[in-house]
Design a protein around this motif. Structure first.
Motif, PDB file in Angstrom:
ATOM      1  N   ASP A 291      -9.644  -5.404   1.720  1.00  0.00           N
ATOM      2  CA  ASP A 291     -10.165  -4.231   2.800  1.00  0.00           C
ATOM      3  C   ASP A 291      -8.929  -3.682   3.253  1.00  0.00           C
ATOM      4  OD1 ASP A 291     -12.579  -4.152   2.298  1.00  0.00           O
ATOM      5  OD2 ASP A 291     -13.364  -5.574   3.959  1.00  0.00           O
ATOM      6  N   ILE A 292      -8.795  -2.473   3.640  1.00  0.00           N
ATOM      7  CA  ILE A 292      -7.696  -1.869   4.261  1.00  0.00           C
ATOM      8  C   ILE A 292      -8.417  -0.959   5.360  1.00  0.00           C
ATOM      9  CG2 ILE A 292      -6.012  -2.358   2.448  1.00  0.00           C
ATOM     10  CD1 ILE A 292      -5.803   0.838   2.263  1.00  0.00           C
TER      11      ILE A 292
ATOM     12  N   ALA B 140      -9.058   3.346  -4.526  1.00  0.00           N
ATOM     13  CA  ALA B 140      -9.015   3.098  -3.137  1.00  0.00           C
ATOM     14  C   ALA B 140     -10.608   3.942  -2.861  1.00  0.00           C
ATOM     15  CB  ALA B 140      -7.798   3.690  -2.253  1.00  0.00           C
TER      16      ALA B 140
ATOM     17  N   CYS C 260     -13.091   8.852  -3.099  1.00  0.00           N
ATOM     18  CA  CYS C 260     -12.448   7.884  -4.334  1.00  0.00           C
ATOM     19  C   CYS C 260     -11.094   8.400  -4.313  1.00  0.00           C
ATOM     20  CB  CYS C 260     -13.123   7.699  -5.371  1.00  0.00           C
ATOM     21  SG  CYS C 260     -14.593   7.117  -5.326  1.00  0.00           S
TER      22      CYS C 260
ATOM     23  N   SER D  16      -5.323  -5.177   7.096  1.00  0.00           N
ATOM     24  CA  SER D  16      -5.745  -5.458   6.101  1.00  0.00           C
ATOM     25  C   SER D  16      -6.461  -6.931   6.000  1.00  0.00           C
ATOM     26  CB  SER D  16      -4.803  -5.121   4.766  1.00  0.00           C
ATOM     27  OG  SER D  16      -5.257  -5.599   3.326  1.00  0.00           O
TER      28      SER D  16
ATOM     29  N   HIS E   2      -4.680   1.830  -9.295  1.00  0.00           N
ATOM     30  CA  HIS E   2      -5.049   1.453  -7.983  1.00  0.00           C
ATOM     31  C   HIS E   2      -6.106   2.404  -7.791  1.00  0.00           C
ATOM     32  CE1 HIS E   2      -0.903   0.037  -6.369  1.00  0.00           C
ATOM     33  NE2 HIS E   2      -1.038  -0.375  -7.839  1.00  0.00           N
TER      34      HIS E   2
ATOM     35  N   LYS F 288      -6.517  -3.215  -7.112  1.00  0.00           N
ATOM     36  CA  LYS F 288      -5.461  -2.928  -8.375  1.00  0.00           C
ATOM     37  C   LYS F 288      -5.848  -3.680  -9.628  1.00  0.00           C
ATOM     38  CE  LYS F 288      -1.768  -3.275  -5.186  1.00  0.00           C
ATOM     39  NZ  LYS F 288      -0.454  -4.078  -4.941  1.00  0.00           N
TER      40      LYS F 288
ATOM     41  N   VAL G 192      -2.721   6.036  -0.519  1.00  0.00           N
ATOM     42  CA  VAL G 192      -3.226   6.342   1.105  1.00  0.00           C
ATOM     43  C   VAL G 192      -2.191   6.331   1.967  1.00  0.00           C
ATOM     44  CG1 VAL G 192      -4.573   4.974   2.961  1.00  0.00           C
ATOM     45  CG2 VAL G 192      -5.277   4.561   0.354  1.00  0.00           C
TER      46      VAL G 192
ATOM     47  N   ILE H  71       1.113  -1.199  -0.066  1.00  0.00           N
ATOM     48  CA  ILE H  71      -0.033  -0.110   0.008  1.00  0.00           C
ATOM     49  C   ILE H  71       0.822   1.290   0.007  1.00  0.00           C
ATOM     50  CG2 ILE H  71      -1.700   1.035   1.292  1.00  0.00           C
ATOM     51  CD1 ILE H  71      -2.822  -1.341  -0.063  1.00  0.00           C
TER      52      ILE H  71
ATOM     53  N   CYS I 208      -7.735  -7.492  -4.693  1.00  0.00           N
ATOM     54  CA  CYS I 208      -8.429  -6.174  -3.923  1.00  0.00           C
ATOM     55  C   CYS I 208      -8.323  -6.895  -2.559  1.00  0.00           C
ATOM     56  CB  CYS I 208      -9.779  -5.957  -4.457  1.00  0.00           C
ATOM     57  SG  CYS I 208     -11.181  -7.074  -4.102  1.00  0.00           S
TER      58      CYS I 208
ATOM     59  N   TYR J 281      -9.526  -1.471  -1.599  1.00  0.00           N
ATOM     60  CA  TYR J 281      -8.365  -0.985  -2.212  1.00  0.00           C
ATOM     61  C   TYR J 281      -8.334  -2.068  -3.502  1.00  0.00           C
ATOM     62  CZ  TYR J 281      -3.857   0.954  -3.096  1.00  0.00           C
ATOM     63  OH  TYR J 281      -2.706   1.696  -3.523  1.00  0.00           O
TER      64      TYR J 281
ATOM     65  N   ASP K 239     -12.745   5.129   0.303  1.00  0.00           N
ATOM     66  CA  ASP K 239     -12.794   5.258   1.593  1.00  0.00           C
ATOM     67  C   ASP K 239     -14.403   5.300   1.915  1.00  0.00           C
ATOM     68  OD1 ASP K 239     -12.233   5.758   4.017  1.00  0.00           O
ATOM     69  OD2 ASP K 239     -11.646   7.889   3.896  1.00  0.00           O
TER      70      ASP K 239
END
Lengths: 295, 176
Positions: free
Chosen positions: A128-129, A246, A234, A111, A244, A153, A103, A97, A126, A151, A248
């Motif tokens: 969760d973070i 992410a 976003c 994660s 990437h 990719k 981020v 990350i 992908c 998150y 939020d």
């Protein structure tokens, strides 16, 4: 299938109730001791019983989650995607990350729910973070969640060497990321032709021309669509040939409460979370590499 | 008296900052113009290579495909636009020619050239958009108060957009 999950849940609830009743009994016995000093009671309550009950609850909930994910969610994901690799206990590493410079990592990083696979010939990864900041002000310390969400990719078709980030603007732009990027080479802020896009997002890049090469009007529309369609702030990063994304959303995905059976409402919610991943990939698929290469 | 000196110093600092911001914006315009030069040069190189490869297939039809203006350093925006237009025409002719020669159209080399041209044009579009974005920022500084005053002292003139120049150019025919 669901009986197996229910068995794990009931076992967890039992363990929690035993721990709770045990702790209350000990507390009751301690209170019965004729003494004016209530310190042992408080010590037990504060440093013994309560944490034990919470640990038992946490463990039981974790086992229930894993059982649900391994038994039910795995098959759901394998039906939706192909070449699937899952790891529900772990996600992206902190270093992965950090290398995206998308981020900011504060004091604590978590994660889980790692999913890698292919959808519509697009390979993706992908997870969760969650990022937390421990804020100390005088004698008080409190924890602020700085990022929580998905998150993702994907590999891009276009070749590029620089680094570009598109950040959804925050209230009063208090998320100025320049200090976070202080260790990076020269970064410039660029504006694109679309005023609407400029009002919604800030674009930072190490190469202005490359930012325009990547952010074609068509692709900008797709990024805007992701922002419109999905709840949460976003962030989009173009890093090392990858995009990437992410989001939020302040949501932990695929969660269940120990005291709640697997029900249609939760399944629909988790299906919607899977649909989010699918929807994002569909939107950016045209710009993605669709070879057999995995990420 | 001290306050007046501080005030004058602050005003001077502000003026210097405004001056530097105009110089920086002008620098960015020039820098991004060189991006167009690079993209056009690359496109020129690909098109001339493509032209050479086509010659082998169409010997009996034409002797030579006319060369387009070579991109040189310090070309004006107008000259760059003209060269770009010549390249557009040459590309159209080459592709039209390939349509009449299935062997040529099916050749790997021609396909590679086409892919390279598409990528090159994406880069050219990016360079053009980046240049125009910098021109917009620069021109804003020239028009908006208070930087407009400093800009008029510096005798700065509005920069031209790449597209605007394209509309004014005269066509140069490319014969096959």
């Amino acid at each position: 299938m669901s009986e197996q999950i229910e068995q794990v849940r009931q076992k967890g609830v039992k363990q929690f109730l035993i721990a709770l009743i045990g702790a209350l009994l000990v507390l009751f016995l301690l209170l019965m001791i004729p003494s004016t000093d209530r310190m042992p009671v408080l010590m037990f309550g504060g440093f013994g019983g309560l944490p034990i009950v919470l640990v038992v609850l946490g463990n039981a909930e974790k086992k229930y989650h894993l059982a649900y994910k391994d038994i039910f969610l795995r098959s759901l994901l394998e039906n939706e995607f192909y070449d699937v690799t899952l790891n529900f206990e772990e996600g992206f590493s902190k270093e992965e990350i950090a290398s995206g410079h998308l981020v900011r990592l504060y004091d604590r990083f978590y994660s889980d729910d790692y999913i890698a696979g292919k959808y519509k010939d697009v390979a993706f990864e992908c997870s969760d973070i969650k990022v937390e900041d421990v804020v100390r002000s005088g004698k008080h310390t409190h924890v602020v969640t700085r990022f929580q969400g998905l998150y993702l990719k994907v590999n891009l078709k276009k070749e590029f060497t620089g680094w570009t980030v598109v950040r959804e603007k925050e209230f009063l732009d208090n998320g100025n990321p320049r200090p976070f990027w202080s260790e990076m080479p020269e970064i410039e802020k660029v504006s694109v032709e679309s005023e609407e896009f400029n009002q919604k997002f800030s674009i930072y890049t190490s190469n202005g021309e490359e930012a325009f090469y990547l952010l074609t009007p068509h692709f900008m529309e797709k990024l805007y669509e992701i922002e419109r369609r999905y709840e949460g702030r976003c962030l989009f990063g173009f890093v090392c040939g990858q995009l990437h994304i992410a989001i939020d959303s302040r949501k932990d995905h695929f969660v269940l409460n120990l005291f709640e059976k697997v029900n249609e409402y939760r399944i629909a919610e988790h299906q919607a979370e899977i649909d989010t991943i699918k929807g994002i990939i569909e939107l950016v698929a045209k710009e993605c590499e669709t070879t057999c290469n995995t990420l | 008296m001290q306050y007046i000196i501080i005030l004058i110093a602050l005003v001077l600092v502000y003026l210097v900052m405004m001056h530097n911001s105009i110089v920086y914006a002008a620098m960015k315009v020039e820098e991004s113009k060189s991006g167009i030069d690079v993209a056009l040069s690359k496109r020129y190189a690909i098109l001339t290579n493509m032209q050479e490869s086509v010659k082998g297939y169409v010997k009996h039809e034409s002797e030579v495909l006319q060369q387009v203006t070579k991109i040189r350093k310090a070309m004006s925006l107008q000259q760059l636009s003209n060269a770009n237009e010549q390249m557009n025409q040459l590309k159209s002719r080459l592709i039209a020619l390939a349509e009449s020669y299935p062997d040529l159209k099916a050749s790997d080399l021609f396909r590679q050239f086409q892919d390279s041209i598409v990528d090159c044009e994406d880069h050219l579009q990016a360079a053009r958009r980046f240049y125009n974005s910098n021109v917009t920022l620069y021109n804003k500084k020239l028009l908006m108060f208070p930087t407009s005053i400093i800009a008029s002292w510096m005798k700065k003139e509005k920069a031209e957009f790449f597209e605007a120049a394209m509309n004014e150019k005269g066509y140069v025919s490319v014969k096959i």
